[in-house]
Motif scaffolding. Sequence first.
Motif, PDB file in Angstrom:
ATOM      1  N   ASP A 100       2.015  -1.903   4.165  1.00  0.00           N
ATOM      2  CA  ASP A 100       3.467  -1.716   4.124  1.00  0.00           C
ATOM      3  C   ASP A 100       3.884  -0.528   3.254  1.00  0.00           C
ATOM      4  OD1 ASP A 100       2.770  -2.944   1.741  1.00  0.00           O
ATOM      5  OD2 ASP A 100       4.412  -4.387   1.760  1.00  0.00           O
ATOM      6  N   GLU A 101       2.931   0.109   2.560  1.00  0.00           N
ATOM      7  CA  GLU A 101       3.219   1.297   1.750  1.00  0.00           C
ATOM      8  C   GLU A 101       2.096   2.331   1.916  1.00  0.00           C
ATOM      9  OE1 GLU A 101       4.467   0.774  -2.330  1.00  0.00           O
ATOM     10  OE2 GLU A 101       4.838  -1.344  -1.930  1.00  0.00           O
TER      11      GLU A 101
ATOM     12  N   GLU B 271     -16.362  -3.608   8.249  1.00  0.00           N
ATOM     13  CA  GLU B 271     -17.398  -4.640   8.340  1.00  0.00           C
ATOM     14  C   GLU B 271     -17.669  -5.255   6.968  1.00  0.00           C
ATOM     15  OE1 GLU B 271     -20.747  -2.692  10.125  1.00  0.00           O
ATOM     16  OE2 GLU B 271     -19.793  -2.586  12.097  1.00  0.00           O
ATOM     17  N   LEU B 272     -17.717  -4.419   5.936  1.00  0.00           N
ATOM     18  CA  LEU B 272     -17.956  -4.906   4.576  1.00  0.00           C
ATOM     19  C   LEU B 272     -16.842  -5.837   4.120  1.00  0.00           C
ATOM     20  CD1 LEU B 272     -19.249  -4.972   1.727  1.00  0.00           C
ATOM     21  CD2 LEU B 272     -18.057  -2.813   1.265  1.00  0.00           C
ATOM     22  N   VAL B 273     -15.596  -5.427   4.286  1.00  0.00           N
ATOM     23  CA  VAL B 273     -14.497  -6.274   3.802  1.00  0.00           C
ATOM     24  C   VAL B 273     -14.430  -7.592   4.560  1.00  0.00           C
ATOM     25  CG1 VAL B 273     -13.153  -4.371   2.852  1.00  0.00           C
ATOM     26  CG2 VAL B 273     -12.687  -5.138   5.165  1.00  0.00           C
ATOM     27  N   HIS B 274     -14.748  -7.573   5.838  1.00  0.00           N
ATOM     28  CA  HIS B 274     -14.796  -8.835   6.581  1.00  0.00           C
ATOM     29  C   HIS B 274     -15.958  -9.705   6.106  1.00  0.00           C
ATOM     30  CE1 HIS B 274     -12.000  -6.890   9.417  1.00  0.00           C
ATOM     31  NE2 HIS B 274     -11.590  -8.130   9.602  1.00  0.00           N
TER      32      HIS B 274
ATOM     33  N   ALA C  85      -5.998  -5.766  21.875  1.00  0.00           N
ATOM     34  CA  ALA C  85      -4.923  -4.911  21.368  1.00  0.00           C
ATOM     35  C   ALA C  85      -5.178  -4.333  19.980  1.00  0.00           C
ATOM     36  CB  ALA C  85      -3.598  -5.658  21.395  1.00  0.00           C
ATOM     37  N   PRO C  86      -5.641  -5.144  19.002  1.00  0.00           N
ATOM     38  CA  PRO C  86      -5.881  -4.544  17.684  1.00  0.00           C
ATOM     39  C   PRO C  86      -6.926  -3.434  17.718  1.00  0.00           C
ATOM     40  CG  PRO C  86      -5.923  -6.937  17.532  1.00  0.00           C
ATOM     41  CD  PRO C  86      -5.840  -6.581  18.987  1.00  0.00           C
ATOM     42  N   TYR C  87      -7.952  -3.610  18.536  1.00  0.00           N
ATOM     43  CA  TYR C  87      -8.999  -2.593  18.628  1.00  0.00           C
ATOM     44  C   TYR C  87      -8.493  -1.334  19.339  1.00  0.00           C
ATOM     45  CZ  TYR C  87     -11.873  -6.502  17.259  1.00  0.00           C
ATOM     46  OH  TYR C  87     -12.388  -7.566  16.579  1.00  0.00           O
ATOM     47  N   ILE C  88      -7.689  -1.530  20.361  1.00  0.00           N
ATOM     48  CA  ILE C  88      -7.128  -0.390  21.090  1.00  0.00           C
ATOM     49  C   ILE C  88      -6.193   0.384  20.168  1.00  0.00           C
ATOM     50  CG2 ILE C  88      -5.570   0.250  22.978  1.00  0.00           C
ATOM     51  CD1 ILE C  88      -6.738  -2.215  24.513  1.00  0.00           C
ATOM     52  N   CYS C  89      -5.318  -0.324  19.452  1.00  0.00           N
ATOM     53  CA  CYS C  89      -4.371   0.344  18.543  1.00  0.00           C
ATOM     54  C   CYS C  89      -5.104   1.057  17.428  1.00  0.00           C
ATOM     55  CB  CYS C  89      -3.400  -0.670  17.952  1.00  0.00           C
ATOM     56  SG  CYS C  89      -2.305  -1.364  19.207  1.00  0.00           S
TER      57      CYS C  89
ATOM     58  N   LEU D 205      -6.812  -9.134   3.011  1.00  0.00           N
ATOM     59  CA  LEU D 205      -7.445  -8.314   4.039  1.00  0.00           C
ATOM     60  C   LEU D 205      -6.433  -7.791   5.052  1.00  0.00           C
ATOM     61  CD1 LEU D 205     -10.047  -7.306   5.454  1.00  0.00           C
ATOM     62  CD2 LEU D 205     -10.154  -9.517   6.588  1.00  0.00           C
ATOM     63  N   GLU D 206      -5.508  -8.649   5.441  1.00  0.00           N
ATOM     64  CA  GLU D 206      -4.530  -8.273   6.456  1.00  0.00           C
ATOM     65  C   GLU D 206      -3.500  -7.256   5.944  1.00  0.00           C
ATOM     66  OE1 GLU D 206      -3.178 -11.603   4.035  1.00  0.00           O
ATOM     67  OE2 GLU D 206      -4.981 -11.361   5.210  1.00  0.00           O
ATOM     68  N   ASN D 207      -3.431  -7.073   4.627  1.00  0.00           N
ATOM     69  CA  ASN D 207      -2.441  -6.170   4.042  1.00  0.00           C
ATOM     70  C   ASN D 207      -3.015  -4.823   3.612  1.00  0.00           C
ATOM     71  OD1 ASN D 207      -0.409  -8.160   4.239  1.00  0.00           O
ATOM     72  ND2 ASN D 207      -1.191  -9.110   2.388  1.00  0.00           N
ATOM     73  N   LEU D 208      -4.321  -4.636   3.722  1.00  0.00           N
ATOM     74  CA  LEU D 208      -4.970  -3.410   3.274  1.00  0.00           C
ATOM     75  C   LEU D 208      -5.462  -2.566   4.431  1.00  0.00           C
ATOM     76  CD1 LEU D 208      -7.165  -4.636   0.285  1.00  0.00           C
ATOM     77  CD2 LEU D 208      -5.338  -2.964   0.169  1.00  0.00           C
ATOM     78  N   ASP D 209      -5.488  -1.264   4.197  1.00  0.00           N
ATOM     79  CA  ASP D 209      -6.106  -0.341   5.149  1.00  0.00           C
ATOM     80  C   ASP D 209      -6.562   0.878   4.360  1.00  0.00           C
ATOM     81  OD1 ASP D 209      -7.113   0.561   7.533  1.00  0.00           O
ATOM     82  OD2 ASP D 209      -5.182   0.679   8.548  1.00  0.00           O
ATOM     83  N   ALA D 210      -7.258   1.771   5.015  1.00  0.00           N
ATOM     84  CA  ALA D 210      -7.770   2.975   4.356  1.00  0.00           C
ATOM     85  C   ALA D 210      -7.835   4.109   5.363  1.00  0.00           C
ATOM     86  CB  ALA D 210      -9.165   2.707   3.788  1.00  0.00           C
TER      87      ALA D 210
END
Length: 189
Positions: free
Chosen positions: A151-152, A43-46, A16-20, A103-108
């Motif tokens: 969340d923002e 990959e880097l952040v993980h 599901a996470p990959y599909i989303c 990690l779970e709270n960031l995205d780009a």
Amino acid sequence: MRTQIGKIVIGFLLLAPYICSGQKLNSEKWSESEKAQYTKLTELVHYVHKKKETEISKDTLFQKYIYFDNVLSDTVQQRKIKRLAAFDDLFQYFRKTLDSIGLENLDAKPIRFYKDHKIYEPFEEKVAKKSIDGKKMYTKDSNVFAYYRKDEPENPLGTLLFEPETDKLAAWIMINQGGYKYFLTFNLF
């Protein structure tokens, strides 16, 4: 029958996470290079998340994730050693941001999605200042991502520059000096 349904449900939950995430990338019409850069970033952040400095291989960082090629091929050893030491200090900024927010709270996503936000200012030619030689000082928005708290998403925290040929991360700090904004990078394109 019941175990087969259980396996299908577990398989779906794992995918599901990959599909989303794939739907997000496709629905916003990301280019192939943007998708590759996003993949390299995740990959880097993980790879570095919650690891001690001694657990992170610089060889792995430079081979897979961070564009440092010009520094590593520098023939002046003293300059190369100095830049490697500076990298250690600056990379801590990247890791501290990741570890403090989580990690779970960031995205780009590509900076082009923020054309109506202040963070996009350095990429607008019309508001760029002229330098001493009369040329406008602005940066192209290709190969640049904005990172944000999930969340923002409307309030990006900073920018990331990717090297276009390798899709590796080239800079994660933007300097504002004398009204001119530019990326702090060890490599010259």
